[in-house]
Scaffold this motif. Sequence first.
Motif, PDB file in Angstrom:
ATOM      1  N   TYR A   1      -5.215  -9.240 -20.705  1.00  0.00           N
ATOM      2  CA  TYR A   1      -4.667  -8.030 -21.200  1.00  0.00           C
ATOM      3  C   TYR A   1      -4.827  -7.068 -19.853  1.00  0.00           C
ATOM      4  N   TYR A   2      -3.630  -6.524 -19.532  1.00  0.00           N
ATOM      5  CA  TYR A   2      -3.637  -5.720 -18.664  1.00  0.00           C
ATOM      6  C   TYR A   2      -2.808  -4.493 -18.796  1.00  0.00           C
ATOM      7  N   VAL A   3      -3.101  -3.602 -17.792  1.00  0.00           N
ATOM      8  CA  VAL A   3      -2.293  -2.273 -17.833  1.00  0.00           C
ATOM      9  C   VAL A   3      -1.101  -2.155 -16.646  1.00  0.00           C
ATOM     10  N   SER A   4      -0.189  -1.565 -16.839  1.00  0.00           N
ATOM     11  CA  SER A   4       0.944  -1.347 -16.080  1.00  0.00           C
ATOM     12  C   SER A   4       1.622   0.018 -16.254  1.00  0.00           C
ATOM     13  N   ASP A   5       2.144   0.543 -15.202  1.00  0.00           N
ATOM     14  CA  ASP A   5       3.247   1.685 -15.050  1.00  0.00           C
ATOM     15  C   ASP A   5       4.634   1.406 -14.937  1.00  0.00           C
ATOM     16  N   ARG A   6       5.033  -0.048 -15.261  1.00  0.00           N
ATOM     17  CA  ARG A   6       6.418  -0.675 -14.872  1.00  0.00           C
ATOM     18  C   ARG A   6       7.258   0.121 -15.574  1.00  0.00           C
ATOM     19  N   ASP A   7       6.966   0.436 -16.884  1.00  0.00           N
ATOM     20  CA  ASP A   7       7.944   1.099 -18.024  1.00  0.00           C
ATOM     21  C   ASP A   7       7.725   2.502 -18.134  1.00  0.00           C
ATOM     22  N   THR A   8       7.071   3.258 -17.084  1.00  0.00           N
ATOM     23  CA  THR A   8       7.107   4.563 -16.979  1.00  0.00           C
ATOM     24  C   THR A   8       7.078   5.281 -15.598  1.00  0.00           C
TER      25      THR A   8
ATOM     26  N   LYS B   1       0.897  -1.164  -0.096  1.00  0.00           N
ATOM     27  CA  LYS B   1      -0.036   0.209   0.088  1.00  0.00           C
ATOM     28  C   LYS B   1       0.722   1.327  -0.013  1.00  0.00           C
ATOM     29  N   ASP B   2       1.895   1.142   0.831  1.00  0.00           N
ATOM     30  CA  ASP B   2       2.684   2.410   0.821  1.00  0.00           C
ATOM     31  C   ASP B   2       3.470   2.776  -0.480  1.00  0.00           C
ATOM     32  N   ASN B   3       3.882   1.882  -1.157  1.00  0.00           N
ATOM     33  CA  ASN B   3       4.663   2.075  -2.370  1.00  0.00           C
ATOM     34  C   ASN B   3       3.525   2.016  -3.698  1.00  0.00           C
ATOM     35  N   ASP B   4       2.352   1.553  -3.404  1.00  0.00           N
ATOM     36  CA  ASP B   4       1.317   1.639  -4.707  1.00  0.00           C
ATOM     37  C   ASP B   4       1.904   0.606  -5.687  1.00  0.00           C
ATOM     38  N   ILE B   5       2.041  -0.891  -4.998  1.00  0.00           N
ATOM     39  CA  ILE B   5       2.125  -2.033  -5.962  1.00  0.00           C
ATOM     40  C   ILE B   5       1.076  -2.897  -5.843  1.00  0.00           C
ATOM     41  N   TYR B   6       0.749  -3.241  -6.911  1.00  0.00           N
ATOM     42  CA  TYR B   6      -0.214  -4.208  -7.250  1.00  0.00           C
ATOM     43  C   TYR B   6       0.426  -5.252  -8.204  1.00  0.00           C
ATOM     44  N   ASN B   7       0.206  -6.526  -8.116  1.00  0.00           N
ATOM     45  CA  ASN B   7       0.591  -7.680  -9.051  1.00  0.00           C
ATOM     46  C   ASN B   7      -0.564  -8.555  -9.304  1.00  0.00           C
ATOM     47  N   ILE B   8      -0.458  -9.161 -10.476  1.00  0.00           N
ATOM     48  CA  ILE B   8      -1.424  -9.929 -10.896  1.00  0.00           C
ATOM     49  C   ILE B   8      -0.976 -11.414 -10.605  1.00  0.00           C
ATOM     50  N   HIS B   9      -1.992 -12.156 -10.029  1.00  0.00           N
ATOM     51  CA  HIS B   9      -1.904 -13.482  -9.480  1.00  0.00           C
ATOM     52  C   HIS B   9      -2.488 -14.537 -10.180  1.00  0.00           C
ATOM     53  N   ILE B  10      -2.071 -15.797 -10.270  1.00  0.00           N
ATOM     54  CA  ILE B  10      -3.107 -16.970 -10.957  1.00  0.00           C
ATOM     55  C   ILE B  10      -3.072 -17.921  -9.897  1.00  0.00           C
TER      56      ILE B  10
ATOM     57  N   LYS C   1      -6.485 -23.375  -5.653  1.00  0.00           N
ATOM     58  CA  LYS C   1      -5.375 -24.190  -5.370  1.00  0.00           C
ATOM     59  C   LYS C   1      -4.195 -23.430  -6.262  1.00  0.00           C
ATOM     60  N   ASN C   2      -3.064 -23.805  -5.740  1.00  0.00           N
ATOM     61  CA  ASN C   2      -1.892 -23.321  -6.593  1.00  0.00           C
ATOM     62  C   ASN C   2      -1.406 -21.610  -6.990  1.00  0.00           C
ATOM     63  N   GLN C   3      -1.689 -20.755  -6.042  1.00  0.00           N
ATOM     64  CA  GLN C   3      -1.736 -19.531  -6.137  1.00  0.00           C
ATOM     65  C   GLN C   3      -0.298 -19.102  -6.176  1.00  0.00           C
ATOM     66  N   TYR C   4      -0.168 -18.424  -7.431  1.00  0.00           N
ATOM     67  CA  TYR C   4       1.251 -17.785  -7.387  1.00  0.00           C
ATOM     68  C   TYR C   4       1.138 -16.416  -8.065  1.00  0.00           C
ATOM     69  N   ASN C   5       2.242 -15.699  -7.924  1.00  0.00           N
ATOM     70  CA  ASN C   5       2.397 -14.192  -8.541  1.00  0.00           C
ATOM     71  C   ASN C   5       3.095 -14.235  -9.731  1.00  0.00           C
ATOM     72  N   LEU C   6       2.234 -13.911 -10.995  1.00  0.00           N
ATOM     73  CA  LEU C   6       2.641 -13.698 -12.191  1.00  0.00           C
ATOM     74  C   LEU C   6       3.582 -12.881 -12.540  1.00  0.00           C
ATOM     75  N   THR C   7       3.514 -11.685 -12.155  1.00  0.00           N
ATOM     76  CA  THR C   7       4.187 -10.543 -12.736  1.00  0.00           C
ATOM     77  C   THR C   7       5.299 -10.135 -12.055  1.00  0.00           C
ATOM     78  N   LYS C   8       5.176  -9.961 -10.437  1.00  0.00           N
ATOM     79  CA  LYS C   8       6.338  -9.832  -9.666  1.00  0.00           C
ATOM     80  C   LYS C   8       7.078  -8.534  -9.963  1.00  0.00           C
ATOM     81  N   SER C   9       6.255  -7.659 -10.259  1.00  0.00           N
ATOM     82  CA  SER C   9       7.048  -6.170 -10.534  1.00  0.00           C
ATOM     83  C   SER C   9       6.767  -5.317  -9.110  1.00  0.00           C
ATOM     84  N   LYS C  10       7.744  -4.388  -9.395  1.00  0.00           N
ATOM     85  CA  LYS C  10       7.617  -3.184  -8.425  1.00  0.00           C
ATOM     86  C   LYS C  10       6.788  -2.092  -9.091  1.00  0.00           C
ATOM     87  N   ALA C  11       5.463  -2.328  -9.335  1.00  0.00           N
ATOM     88  CA  ALA C  11       4.583  -1.416 -10.346  1.00  0.00           C
ATOM     89  C   ALA C  11       3.420  -1.555 -10.058  1.00  0.00           C
ATOM     90  N   VAL C  12       2.379  -0.886 -10.790  1.00  0.00           N
ATOM     91  CA  VAL C  12       1.110  -1.445 -10.915  1.00  0.00           C
ATOM     92  C   VAL C  12       0.743  -2.078 -12.143  1.00  0.00           C
TER      93      VAL C  12
END
Length: 306
Positions: free
Chosen positions: A72-79, A34-43, A49-60
């Motif tokens: 299909y997803y949006v991200s601010d990882r490259d900006t 929450k403090d660093n505004d980080i959301y990741n996509i999980h599967i 069962k078998n939950q895991y972090n797909l994107t593992k980025s320091k971004a939204v």
Amino acid sequence: MKYYAVLVILLLFSCGTEEKQYDLKIAYNVWMDKDNDIYNIHIMDSDGKNQYNLTKSKAVDWVYKTVDDKIYYVSDRDTIDRVFFLYRYNLTTGIDEQIYRKPLKDSYLAVSHDGSQIVVTQEKNNLRQFIRIDEFGNELEILHEDSVFKSRDPEFVNNDRGIVFASRESGVDELWYLDINTKVRTQITHYPKNDTTSGYFYHAGPPVWNPVTNSVTYISKQKGNHSIFSVHVDGTDQKQLTGDDFEEGWFGWSPDYSKIVFDGHGIGEKYYHIYVSDPNGTNRVQLTDGDVYHQSPHFVKKYKTR
């Protein structure tokens, strides 16, 4: 000789029409920091069962749509923070690619049933536009634009012949149907005039098309509770699908449209978790837990490879 020829033809036809096998998964968003505004996509598997972090980025990273095995997803990882670009992840092959080179408004997006067309939302100098692009990110046309009513969340409907979107043109956010060929717009939802419980929450949330019932489904806060509703594109048969005993949030349909997956919580609870239920909200099963927000789930296929 005729027998063997017919047998060969039948075998070829059988092989050519065999359906590809897949595992049904669920893609969803997790508020990681929450403090660093980080959301990741999980599967996870469709049973949780078998939950895991797909994107593992320091971004939204936020999934807005799935079609077949594509996420299909949006991200601010490259900006910079909260400047979003559009990406597509193939869950079968693992190919992850940026598919549109212009920044987008934080909004749900429409993807045609075959993935060949996408409708994205842009905003520049207070002018908001729905832009139809192809699967490679090439712009095809501007479908709709306004500078006043804050149109958002387009969704393809009617075999991709139109889109439904939310707009404040009537004074509150309602759903409107836009015919792609004629560009004629029609309001299709009407929030109860005597209901004052919505406040700043959804009068009409992001539309989700259901081709089996030929209806648009959406969330709406009525009688003090978020529930799932449906309506036809001509504005008829507007009705509530789920009850008032639970808070349903963003949701998606299973491939056969027999189940919904949604984020929600019980009355008075804080954190949103992922649930699967029947379309009327019964037989509800909780798939995630913990003191963290799990949101906006979507069913997605992962094809089996030999």
